[in-house]
Enzyme design. Structure first.
Site, PDB file in Angstrom:
ATOM      1  N   LYS A 246       0.823  -1.204   0.000  1.00 45.13           N
ATOM      2  CA  LYS A 246       0.000   0.000   0.000  1.00 45.13           C
ATOM      3  C   LYS A 246       0.871   1.273   0.000  1.00 45.13           C
ATOM      4  CE  LYS A 246      -4.122  -1.963   0.104  1.00 45.13           C
ATOM      5  NZ  LYS A 246      -4.065  -3.423   0.177  1.00 45.13           N
TER       6      LYS A 246
HETATM    7  C1  LIG Z   1      -5.367  -4.297   0.745  1.00 45.86           C
HETATM    8  C2  LIG Z   1      -6.833  -4.195   0.853  1.00 45.86           C
HETATM    9  C3  LIG Z   1      -7.555  -4.665   1.965  1.00 45.86           C
HETATM   10  C4  LIG Z   1      -6.967  -5.522   3.017  1.00 45.86           C
HETATM   11  O1  LIG Z   1      -5.816  -5.099   3.577  1.00 45.86           O
HETATM   12  P1  LIG Z   1      -4.751  -6.112   4.207  1.00 45.86           P
HETATM   13  O2  LIG Z   1      -3.962  -5.166   5.057  1.00 45.86           O
HETATM   14  O3  LIG Z   1      -3.955  -6.696   3.096  1.00 45.86           O
HETATM   15  O4  LIG Z   1      -5.481  -7.117   5.009  1.00 45.86           O
HETATM   16  C5  LIG Z   1      -8.913  -4.419   2.036  1.00 45.86           C
HETATM   17  N1  LIG Z   1      -9.553  -3.775   1.055  1.00 45.86           N
HETATM   18  C6  LIG Z   1      -8.898  -3.325  -0.030  1.00 45.86           C
HETATM   19  C7  LIG Z   1      -9.664  -2.595  -1.077  1.00 45.86           C
HETATM   20  C8  LIG Z   1      -7.526  -3.532  -0.181  1.00 45.86           C
HETATM   21  O5  LIG Z   1      -6.913  -3.125  -1.286  1.00 45.86           O
END
Ligand SMILES: *Cc1c(COP(=O)(O)O)cnc(C)c1O
Length: 399
Positions: free
Chosen positions: A186
């Site tokens: 992210k």
């Molecule tokens: C990455 C993501 C998540 C989940 O996040 P994690 O930290 O990987 O569990 C949830 N929703 C969206 C849209 C994402 O891109």
């Protein structure tokens, strides 16, 4: 994106603070930790930077969505409206609580279509969960109005849009609850981690207790604390929070770099009349993590995507055939394949997926290409990339 591209001394120093005193746990051990409270500091900085009253860190973005839903009292048999285009975590987090994901169409924002949302509301609906995909956002004014009319909770999944704003407000701070992901890919990362944001004191307290076995965190010795209700362990560690803290301090810098790179590519593609771009709701400012555009049809989009791959235009996605982000290939959900029994109520709730088609979503996702914007590209690299993309797209349009 992602923030790990620019890891450096800031991250290293924060992590070393933690390792120097050895307290990797975010709660307790006051005497040992030499004044270092990385998770608490990160929560304070999230509150300040994202202009929200409360922030609760958790172990992942998926956990953040489950904790947010549970904090608002959403669980067994309740329906939660969510989009067909997201990451699988959205329905996983809903189903973990025994609730039912109700998938509805997206529009040209690539997020929830407010009209489709309204049509999907039933007496069991408890919450609407827009997912701000690929750095841009849903029409939050329209969704807030629907929530008010029908007395529903608005939960923003802002995992992919940290740093974006809507009418001057940071995404994640606008709904009743907001969720961030700090996973490794992210815009800002802690390795693993997530956050629940809210201006609602009660929801915050619930999130705080629920994510740590129900501990009431009243400041006594941990062993002497009481637990007003059941909770689980969705805690973040101090090591992860330390990395997240350094990264949050660089969020504005990351967004600025992305905006510069994004603008160069967008300007180049805009010269092709057949290319159109996703709609950003009025008053929205993206995080510029991805550039999303539409081509005339599915075949051209597939071909362009494949030619991008074979010609070194990396990190561009055609989500139509992707099994992580789009309903078409979520066969494990449609077939209800689970390690443990799914309740009869949830099975009945999910039965619509056997027959329902999502033509409007297909119309957009089939023609969409989504290109990740990197932080480490030089200006020359971005320009070369943009030129290559233009040449490839034009070559497929001619055929
Ligand atoms: C990455 C993501 C998540 C989940 O996040 P994690 O930290 O990987 O569990 C949830 N929703 C969206 C849209 C994402 O891109």
């Amino acid at each position: 994106m992602p923030g790990f591209e620019l890891f450096g001394d800031l991250e290293r120093n924060e992590v070393n603070d933690v390792l120097d005193n050895g307290v990797l746990m975010r709660y307790g051990f006051d005497g040992m930790r030499n004044g270092h409270w990385k998770a608490k500091d990160l929560e304070t900085e999230l509150r300040n930077q994202l202009k929200v009253k409360h922030a609760q860190l958790v172990s992942s973005g998926t956990a953040a969505v489950s904790v947010a839903l549970a904090s608002a009292g959403i669980g067994s048999g309740d329906e939660v409206i969510m989009p067909t285009f997201t990451f699988v975590a959205s329905f996983e987090a809903i189903m973990m609580l025994g609730a039912i994901p109700v998938l509805v169409d997206i529009d040209d924002t690539l997020t929830l279509d407010p009209e489709a949302v309204e049509a999907a509301i039933t007496p069991k609906t408890k919450a609407i969960m827009p997912v701000h995909m690929c750095g841009s956002m849903a029409n939050l004014d329209a969704l807030q109005t629907i929530c008010k009319t029908h007395d529903l909770i608005l939960i923003e999944d802002s995992s992919q849009a940290t740093g974006a704003t809507y009418k001057g407000k940071p995404l994640g701070s606008i709904g009743d609850l907001g969720c961030l992901s700090l996973d490794f890919v992210k815009i800002i990362t802690a390795g693993e981690g997530g956050a629940v944001l809210t201006n609602n004191e009660k929801f915050y307290k619930h999130a705080d207790h629920y994510s740590d076995h129900g501990h009431d965190h009243v400041g006594k010795d941990r062993g002497a604390e009481s637990h007003p209700f059941l909770g689980y362990n969705f805690r973040i560690s101090e090591l992860h929070a330390a990395v997240g803290l350094a990264q949050l301090r660089r969020l504005d810098e990351f967004v600025a770099i992305q905006k510069k790179n994004y603008s160069i590519i967008k300007e180049a593609l805009a010269e092709i009349p057949e290319v159109t771009f996703r709609t950003v709701p009025e008053g929205g400012e993206e995080s510029y993590s991805f550039l999303n555009f539409f081509l005339p049809d599915l075949e051209i989009s597939r071909n362009v995507s494949n030619t991008f791959k074979t010609n070194g235009v990396d990190a561009c996605f055609h989500y139509f055939d992707n099994s992580w982000h789009y309903i078409r290939e979520w066969n494990h959900l449609k077939n209800m394949k689970s390690l443990y029994p799914i309740s009869e109520e949830v099975k009945r709730g999910l039965a619509y997926l056997q027959t329902k088609t999502f033509d409007q979503s297909d119309h957009y996702i089939a023609r969409n290409i989504s290109c990740l914007i990197k932080l480490t590209w030089t200006e020359r690299q971005v320009k070369e990339k943009a030129e290559k993309m233009v040449t490839i797209i034009k070559s497929h349009l001619k055929q």
